[in-house]
Write an enzyme that holds these catalytic residues in place. Structure first.
Site, short mmCIF file in Angstrom:
data_model
loop_
_atom_site.label_atom_id
_atom_site.label_comp_id
_atom_site.label_asym_id
_atom_site.label_seq_id
_atom_site.Cartn_x
_atom_site.Cartn_y
_atom_site.Cartn_z
N SER A 18 0.70 -1.42 0.07
CA SER A 18 0.19 0.31 -0.10
C SER A 18 1.05 1.38 -0.22
CB SER A 18 -1.07 -0.30 1.20
OG SER A 18 -1.85 1.36 1.09
N ASP A 21 -8.23 -6.47 -4.72
CA ASP A 21 -7.98 -5.28 -3.94
C ASP A 21 -9.11 -4.55 -4.22
OD1 ASP A 21 -5.83 -4.14 -2.93
OD2 ASP A 21 -4.18 -5.02 -3.96
N HIS A 56 -7.14 -5.99 -0.34
CA HIS A 56 -5.80 -4.95 0.41
C HIS A 56 -4.52 -5.88 0.66
CE1 HIS A 56 -4.15 -1.28 -0.52
NE2 HIS A 56 -3.61 -1.39 0.56
#
Length: 350
Positions: free
Chosen positions: A153, A297, A324
């Site tokens: 991320s 995701d 995610h």
């Protein structure tokens, strides 16, 4: 007589087999002992924990790190997301890396829960975070012969930025669940993920964002029910791992909101990361690179597959059942692919 000779032959072969097996166990035990040996390490006192001093334009601060294991050629520094989250989201690495002999380092970036948390917002820039990672690398003695940088991320964004400036220090790079353009990320959220919600829910979310009514408890409620449990961590909330809940409990909103904004559904208009785009620069990354995407995701898996082809020496790992933080909801696929990459690079097979 022949039966006796045959019996002795079988017993002899069995004994040799046991001897070899015992030798293999001895070798494995030796590796295990070496991996877990903290003697003569400067972090032995706290079992791998070090508070590393970081020089910034606003003075010296300290960041928290914890090193797990010993391996002279495979050391993975973990960059957490957020910004302002914590290393705790990677607790599940304990279940996989030690048995493979891979050394790894937990690390809370400046402003995160276990590190110093200055309030000066001028510190929350990409360039300063890149410089921080470089100072951590030096303090830990990581170099091109052993240094794997993993980022997920926001951590993936930071890992890319570090590679653009310092890839000569890297042995391998992992960009996990992060696109190379935040404009494309927002487009994917609005045009692909949003319409998967009930129409009235999606419109209510968009209205709250338009009016910037982010303190409205309804906003978080809608995202949690219709977005987070489907695209951030693909499990019912009551089943979310304790480590993930702890990460969310420990988030520093001053850093998170300033840089990212108010939600995982997009970048808030006045957040400093808005407009970040490095698509054109991926071709400059030469170091072996693994890009990880997931079928559910918040980030577009097709975009991340494209990223793996844009870098000069890339591989793509797709987690079909993941979201995610796919290290939890597609764990076996995630760790099998990640471990294979680290070992292939280490063995010169990449």
């Amino acid at each position: 007589m022949k039966k006796i000779i045959l019996l002795f032959t079988c017993l002899s072969l069995f004994a040799q087999s046991c001897s070899h097996e015992g030798h293999r166990h001895d070798e494995h035990d030796h590796v295990t002992d070496s991996y877990l040996d903290f003697s003569n390490r400067d972090d032995q006192f706290e079992g791998g924990i070090r508070m590393i001093p970081i020089q910034t334009p606003k003075g010296e601060f300290r960041v928290w790190t914890k090193r797990v294991g010993n391996n002279p050629t495979m050391k993975v520094l973990l960059l957490h997301g957020g910004p302002g989250m914590t290393h705790e989201v990677y607790s599940c690495f304990d279940g996989y890396f030690p048995s493979e002999g891979i050394e790894y380092i937990y690390y809370d970036q400046l402003g995160s829960y276990y590190s110093d948390q200055p309030e000066d917002q001028s510190l929350w820039t990409i360039d300063r975070f890149v410089d921080e990672v470089e100072q951590v690398r030096k303090a830990l003695g990581l170099n091109k012969d052993n240094f794997f940088l993993y980022g997920q991320s926001w951590g993936g964004m930071l890992a890319m930025e570090y590679a653009f400036k310092h890839q000569d220090n890297l042995k391998g790079l992992v960009i996990s669940n992060m696109m190379s353009s935040l404009d494309e990320y927002e487009k994917y959220a609005k045009e692909v993920l949003g319409p998967q919600m009930p129409e009235e829910v999606f419109q209510e979310i968009l209205k709250i964002e338009e009016t910037e009514d982010f303190d409205n408890p309804r906003y978080e409620e809608l995202l949690m029910e219709h977005h987070y449990q489907h695209h951030v961590l693909r499990m019912p909330l009551e089943d979310w791992p304790e480590a993930v809940l702890r990460t969310l409990k420990h988030v520093n909103p001053n850093v998170y909101v300033y840089m990212q904004g108010h939600s995982e559904f997009g970048i808030t208009a006045n957040a400093t990361l808005k407009g970040w785009d490095r698509r054109a620069d991926l071709k400059n990354i030469q170091v072996p690179t693994l890009v990880i995407g997931a079928g559910h995701d918040t980030m577009d898996p097709k975009h991340m597959e494209w990223m793996s082809k844009e870098v000069q020496n890339g591989r793509y790992l797709f987690c079909p059942d993941g979201s995610h933080i796919s290290q939890y909801d597609d764990q076996k696929v995630f760790f099998e692919g990640l471990i294979r990459f680290v070992k292939d690079v280490d063995q010169g097979k990449f």
